[in-house]
Design an enzyme around this catalytic site. Structure first.
Site, short mmCIF file in Angstrom:
data_model
loop_
_atom_site.label_atom_id
_atom_site.label_comp_id
_atom_site.label_asym_id
_atom_site.label_seq_id
_atom_site.Cartn_x
_atom_site.Cartn_y
_atom_site.Cartn_z
N ARG A 92 -10.97 -12.00 6.43
CA ARG A 92 -9.95 -12.69 5.81
C ARG A 92 -10.56 -14.14 5.39
O ARG A 92 -8.90 -15.10 4.45
CB ARG A 92 -9.40 -13.18 7.44
CG ARG A 92 -8.78 -12.30 8.02
CD ARG A 92 -7.05 -12.63 8.67
NE ARG A 92 -6.42 -11.91 9.43
CZ ARG A 92 -6.28 -10.65 9.80
NH1 ARG A 92 -5.25 -10.62 7.73
NH2 ARG A 92 -5.39 -9.75 10.21
N LYS A 133 -0.98 -1.32 -4.92
CA LYS A 133 -1.97 -0.82 -4.99
C LYS A 133 -0.56 0.66 -4.99
O LYS A 133 -0.79 2.14 -4.66
CB LYS A 133 -3.03 -0.23 -3.07
CG LYS A 133 -3.79 -0.30 -3.03
CD LYS A 133 -4.15 0.11 -1.89
CE LYS A 133 -5.16 -0.72 -1.43
NZ LYS A 133 -6.56 0.01 -0.01
N ASP A 185 0.65 -1.36 0.45
CA ASP A 185 0.04 0.11 0.04
C ASP A 185 1.19 1.60 0.19
O ASP A 185 1.55 1.61 -1.28
CB ASP A 185 -0.92 -0.12 1.35
CG ASP A 185 -1.96 0.79 1.29
OD1 ASP A 185 -2.46 1.63 0.12
OD2 ASP A 185 -2.18 1.40 2.44
P1 IMP Z 1 1.86 -0.66 3.89
O1 IMP Z 1 2.65 -0.66 5.21
O2 IMP Z 1 1.46 0.79 3.62
O3 IMP Z 1 2.43 -0.93 2.37
O4 IMP Z 1 0.48 -1.28 4.12
C1 IMP Z 1 0.71 -2.40 3.88
C2 IMP Z 1 -0.22 -3.72 4.88
O5 IMP Z 1 -1.52 -2.82 5.20
C3 IMP Z 1 -0.45 -5.08 4.60
O6 IMP Z 1 0.53 -6.09 4.52
C4 IMP Z 1 -1.77 -5.30 5.02
O7 IMP Z 1 -1.83 -5.56 5.69
C5 IMP Z 1 -2.68 -3.23 5.21
N1 IMP Z 1 -3.49 -3.44 3.70
C6 IMP Z 1 -2.71 -2.36 3.08
N2 IMP Z 1 -4.05 -1.94 2.14
C7 IMP Z 1 -4.68 -2.91 2.77
C8 IMP Z 1 -6.75 -3.25 2.48
O8 IMP Z 1 -6.91 -2.85 1.31
N3 IMP Z 1 -7.13 -4.45 3.07
C9 IMP Z 1 -6.67 -4.64 3.70
N4 IMP Z 1 -5.20 -4.85 4.89
C10 IMP Z 1 -4.46 -3.90 3.84
#
Ligand code: IMP
Ligand code: MG
Length: 175
Positions: free
Chosen positions: A165, A131, A103
């Site tokens: 989940r 994303k 994300d």
């Molecule tokens: P980041 O550190 O912002 O890249 O977040 C990554 C983590 O956030 C992933 O491993 C997911 O556990 C969670 N995450 C990000 N987007 C989503 C989503 O759309 N649904 C559920 N979990 C998400």
């Protein structure tokens, strides 16, 4: 009432299965002789990991880490911590990190940096979903499943407040 009632399917279980097969073929080509250490990030990646490794027919080892950044909401806190560490030695191993979704990139940037310091023979990342529109920290995804839009997704391991989940496909929680 079913848990998925009213939630639109973004990626069907059929598409997920063919994506896993494609990723497994790419990973097999690169890791067949390397006895890699696959590291999954709990909890979200466990469904993907379980399907992926059953498409890999060569020796490999498995470990998991638990990190937190999200707390219990749908917004990242920007602060990552290791809550449950590795049991395996990373030094001189061919390490492949397996993640459900990238994300902002905060979680992966932290973990890859942490693992790099342990001097693996190689370090790569496989992510089922990306994303890219939300990226804040650059992350190279070596094996990528599917690009997804900026929506909060659930199912196939992904949760919202620990729910959903168990859905077999990926659905949009908030339209
Ligand atoms: P980041 O550190 O912002 O890249 O977040 C990554 C983590 O956030 C992933 O491993 C997911 O556990 C969670 N995450 C990000 N987007 C989503 C989503 O759309 N649904 C559920 N979990 C998400
Ligand atoms: Mg995760």
């Amino acid at each position: 009432m079913n848990t998925q009632e009213g939630l639109r399917v973004l990626v069907s279980s059929k598409v997920l299965a063919s994506t896993v097969i494609r990723l497994a073929a790419e990973i097999s080509r690169d890791y067949r002789e390397k006895n890699p250490l696959l590291i999954g990030i709990l909890t979200g990646s466990f469904v993907f990991m379980a399907d992926l490794i059953r498409q890999l027919d060569f020796p490999l080892e498995l470990d998991f880490v638990r990190l937190t950044s999200y707390g219990r909401s749908t917004q990242t806190s920007g602060c990552v911590k290791i809550v449950q560490g590795l049991r395996s030695l990373v030094k001189s191993r061919h390490v492949l990190v397996v993640e459900d979704i990238v994300d902002t990139g905060t979680t992966l940037a932290f973990l890859l940096d942490y693992l790099k310091k342990k001097k693996p023979a190689s370090l790569k990342l496989c992510a089922l979903l990306d994303k890219p529109s939300r990226r804040r920290v650059p992350v190279t995804i070596d094996y990528l499943g599917i690009n997804v839009p900026d929506k909060f997704l659930v199912g196939y391991g992904l949760d919202c407040d620990e729910k959903y989940r168990n859905l077999p496909d990926i659905r949009v929680l908030e339209e």
